[in-house]
Design a protein around this motif. Sequence first.
Motif, PDB file in Angstrom:
ATOM      1  N   THR A 199       1.038  -0.603  -0.109  1.00 36.25           N
ATOM      2  CA  THR A 199      -0.469   0.060   0.079  1.00 36.25           C
ATOM      3  C   THR A 199       1.008   1.056  -0.299  1.00 36.25           C
ATOM      4  OG1 THR A 199      -1.474  -1.499   1.273  1.00 36.25           O
ATOM      5  CG2 THR A 199      -1.807   1.570   1.272  1.00 36.25           C
ATOM      6  N   VAL A 200       0.457   1.911  -0.783  1.00 35.49           N
ATOM      7  CA  VAL A 200       0.812   3.262  -0.685  1.00 35.49           C
ATOM      8  C   VAL A 200      -0.366   4.536  -0.296  1.00 35.49           C
ATOM      9  CG1 VAL A 200       2.262   5.404  -2.187  1.00 35.49           C
ATOM     10  CG2 VAL A 200       2.580   2.871  -2.992  1.00 35.49           C
ATOM     11  N   TYR A 201       0.551   5.309   0.912  1.00 36.71           N
ATOM     12  CA  TYR A 201      -0.300   6.162   2.029  1.00 36.71           C
ATOM     13  C   TYR A 201       0.653   6.940   2.163  1.00 36.71           C
ATOM     14  CZ  TYR A 201      -2.783   7.320   5.936  1.00 36.71           C
ATOM     15  OH  TYR A 201      -3.352   8.081   6.935  1.00 36.71           O
ATOM     16  N   SER A 202      -0.652   8.029   1.991  1.00 41.03           N
ATOM     17  CA  SER A 202       0.365   9.541   2.728  1.00 41.03           C
ATOM     18  C   SER A 202      -0.136   9.837   3.452  1.00 41.03           C
ATOM     19  CB  SER A 202       0.335  11.033   1.238  1.00 41.03           C
ATOM     20  OG  SER A 202       1.248  12.277   2.442  1.00 41.03           O
ATOM     21  N   GLU A 203       0.194  10.235   5.249  1.00 42.72           N
ATOM     22  CA  GLU A 203      -0.545  11.260   5.880  1.00 42.72           C
ATOM     23  C   GLU A 203      -0.962  12.219   5.845  1.00 42.72           C
ATOM     24  OE1 GLU A 203      -0.435   8.697   9.180  1.00 42.72           O
ATOM     25  OE2 GLU A 203      -1.332  10.250   8.747  1.00 42.72           O
ATOM     26  N   ASP A 204      -0.687  13.335   4.631  1.00 38.88           N
ATOM     27  CA  ASP A 204      -0.822  14.309   3.963  1.00 38.88           C
ATOM     28  C   ASP A 204      -1.585  14.899   3.936  1.00 38.88           C
ATOM     29  OD1 ASP A 204       1.542  15.943   4.615  1.00 38.88           O
ATOM     30  OD2 ASP A 204       2.582  15.991   2.625  1.00 38.88           O
ATOM     31  N   PRO A 237       4.915   7.572  -0.460  1.00 34.37           N
ATOM     32  CA  PRO A 237       5.389   7.912  -1.441  1.00 34.37           C
ATOM     33  C   PRO A 237       6.488   8.728  -1.918  1.00 34.37           C
ATOM     34  CG  PRO A 237       3.746   9.668  -0.982  1.00 34.37           C
ATOM     35  CD  PRO A 237       3.938   9.037   0.328  1.00 34.37           C
ATOM     36  N   GLU A 238       6.394   9.012  -3.192  1.00 38.71           N
ATOM     37  CA  GLU A 238       8.138   9.247  -3.791  1.00 38.71           C
ATOM     38  C   GLU A 238       7.154  10.811  -4.030  1.00 38.71           C
ATOM     39  OE1 GLU A 238       8.489   4.818  -4.725  1.00 38.71           O
ATOM     40  OE2 GLU A 238       9.132   6.192  -6.754  1.00 38.71           O
ATOM     41  N   ASP A 239       8.199  11.483  -4.558  1.00 41.11           N
ATOM     42  CA  ASP A 239       7.845  12.543  -5.572  1.00 41.11           C
ATOM     43  C   ASP A 239       8.852  13.201  -6.603  1.00 41.11           C
ATOM     44  OD1 ASP A 239       8.755  15.928  -4.155  1.00 41.11           O
ATOM     45  OD2 ASP A 239       7.191  14.922  -5.874  1.00 41.11           O
ATOM     46  N   PHE A 240       6.967  12.793  -7.605  1.00 45.64           N
ATOM     47  CA  PHE A 240       7.872  13.438  -9.377  1.00 45.64           C
ATOM     48  C   PHE A 240       7.954  13.859  -9.046  1.00 45.64           C
ATOM     49  CE2 PHE A 240       8.369   8.630  -9.992  1.00 45.64           C
ATOM     50  CZ  PHE A 240       6.982   7.704  -9.344  1.00 45.64           C
ATOM     51  N   SER A 290      -1.531  13.146  -2.972  1.00 47.82           N
ATOM     52  CA  SER A 290      -2.614  12.156  -3.567  1.00 47.82           C
ATOM     53  C   SER A 290      -2.138  11.504  -4.574  1.00 47.82           C
ATOM     54  CB  SER A 290      -3.845  12.306  -3.138  1.00 47.82           C
ATOM     55  OG  SER A 290      -5.074  11.717  -4.001  1.00 47.82           O
ATOM     56  N   ALA A 291      -1.954  12.711  -5.744  1.00 49.29           N
ATOM     57  CA  ALA A 291      -1.229  11.931  -7.100  1.00 49.29           C
ATOM     58  C   ALA A 291       0.094  12.029  -7.273  1.00 49.29           C
ATOM     59  CB  ALA A 291      -0.981  13.610  -8.289  1.00 49.29           C
ATOM     60  N   GLN A 292       1.295  11.925  -5.870  1.00 46.11           N
ATOM     61  CA  GLN A 292       2.332  11.208  -5.241  1.00 46.11           C
ATOM     62  C   GLN A 292       2.387   9.761  -5.466  1.00 46.11           C
ATOM     63  OE1 GLN A 292       4.580  13.210  -6.876  1.00 46.11           O
ATOM     64  NE2 GLN A 292       3.908  14.892  -7.260  1.00 46.11           N
ATOM     65  N   THR A 293       1.265   9.621  -4.543  1.00 48.96           N
ATOM     66  CA  THR A 293       0.768   8.515  -4.206  1.00 48.96           C
ATOM     67  C   THR A 293       0.627   7.025  -5.030  1.00 48.96           C
ATOM     68  OG1 THR A 293       0.237   9.232  -1.950  1.00 48.96           O
ATOM     69  CG2 THR A 293      -0.876   7.167  -2.609  1.00 48.96           C
ATOM     70  N   ALA A 294      -0.455   7.739  -6.168  1.00 48.19           N
ATOM     71  CA  ALA A 294      -1.077   6.941  -7.419  1.00 48.19           C
ATOM     72  C   ALA A 294       0.204   6.762  -8.295  1.00 48.19           C
ATOM     73  CB  ALA A 294      -1.672   7.673  -7.931  1.00 48.19           C
ATOM     74  N   LEU A 295       0.911   8.283  -8.586  1.00 46.38           N
ATOM     75  CA  LEU A 295       2.797   7.817  -9.395  1.00 46.38           C
ATOM     76  C   LEU A 295       3.591   6.738  -8.282  1.00 46.38           C
ATOM     77  CD1 LEU A 295       2.763  11.643  -9.528  1.00 46.38           C
ATOM     78  CD2 LEU A 295       2.492   9.718 -12.109  1.00 46.38           C
ATOM     79  N   THR A 296       3.663   6.386  -8.245  1.00 48.84           N
ATOM     80  CA  THR A 296       4.364   5.373  -7.111  1.00 48.84           C
ATOM     81  C   THR A 296       4.076   4.069  -7.355  1.00 48.84           C
ATOM     82  OG1 THR A 296       4.956   7.280  -5.265  1.00 48.84           O
ATOM     83  CG2 THR A 296       5.790   4.539  -4.797  1.00 48.84           C
ATOM     84  N   GLY A 297       2.484   3.972  -6.769  1.00 57.58           N
ATOM     85  CA  GLY A 297       2.405   2.737  -7.617  1.00 57.58           C
ATOM     86  C   GLY A 297       2.090   2.319  -8.867  1.00 57.58           C
TER      87      GLY A 297
END
Length: 344
Positions: free
Chosen positions: A3-8, A51-54, A131-138
């Motif tokens: 699971t990719v998840y950000s507390e942000d 997530p990573e940051d793209f 949230s976008a970075q979360t999807a990108l990381t996946g």
Amino acid sequence: MLTVYSEDHALQDGKAELIDGQLLPCFEMPRRAFLIRDRVREVGLGEIVPPEDFGRAPIERVHDPDFVAFLAGAWDEWAATGRTCDALPWTWPMRTLRQIRPRRIDGLMGYYSFDAGTPITAGTWRAAYASAQTALTGARLIATGEQRAVFALCRPPGHHAAADLYGGYCFLNNAAIAAQFLIDGGAERVAILDVDYHHGNGTQAIFYDRPDVLFLSLHGDPAQEFPYYLGWGDERGAGAGEGFNVNYPLPWGTGFPAWGEAFEDACRKVAAYAPDVLLVSLGVDTYKDDPISKFRLESEDFATYGARIARLGLPTLFVMEGGYAVEQIGINVVNVLTGFEEAR
Ligand SMILES: NCCCCCC(=O)NO
Ligand SMILES: [Zn+2]
């Protein structure tokens, strides 16, 4: 499943949305993602990673740069007028009016939105960006082959957001951003299967004239359900995209027997398209007790259709969308994922 998840996500904590003729507390609340995260941990679904940051570039492969700049600066512009409450639009450039970009923040919000249920707050941009970075990381984990299936626990959701449009609790279209990232990374075909109760009007619009992304959506019939103005059965794509958009509008009260029939047809179309990657816009507002939706799926039905998705045998990225029966949301979301895992 990872699971990719950000507390942000918790930075998006709107106070009120306009719905049913009144300002009500937001249904799209931080507690949704907290309870999903807790259930992922409780069942031991797998590791949870940030997530990573793209950066903004992959976001701007889908969204217009002026729209992204608007979202990034909207709260500051609103706050500069001296207002501290959530920023909600209240007027829109409809028929007979010009689609012209005003200067005043109130006009800009109307220019870029399609409902008054999606508050912009001080934390909205950071939450939507994460949230976008979360999807990108996946998407990256799938593209590199590191993972065969990933759950991107995105919040705020994204499937109503179009290239320069926000609404339906969505600001950036996480699934579309991930799909474009996969195409840019060499995928020839990507399928997006949207099982949220509401039509993914933003995702449809973004890929409508393209054959490299097949969009399929099962949803409340727009003749009677939000977003009303897209999601009708005769929308099959345009130009080179003709035949690569499939809508399954279903009536209020639809239960799993009828929903499952449409879903089976959609799965067969995905199989025939033979995509390199399958993205699932996973909204669980199809649940019988969802407070703003009118389908009748039971919790066990989510596990059933999760298993059917696994039987497609495709690299799969689940992207979280809607679902507002908050006390049950963790169970329903994770039922899809465990149903998938057990059938792999
Ligand atoms: N405020 C009107 C309904 C917004 C629907 C949000 C959603 O769940 N979309 O999938
Ligand atoms: Zn929904």
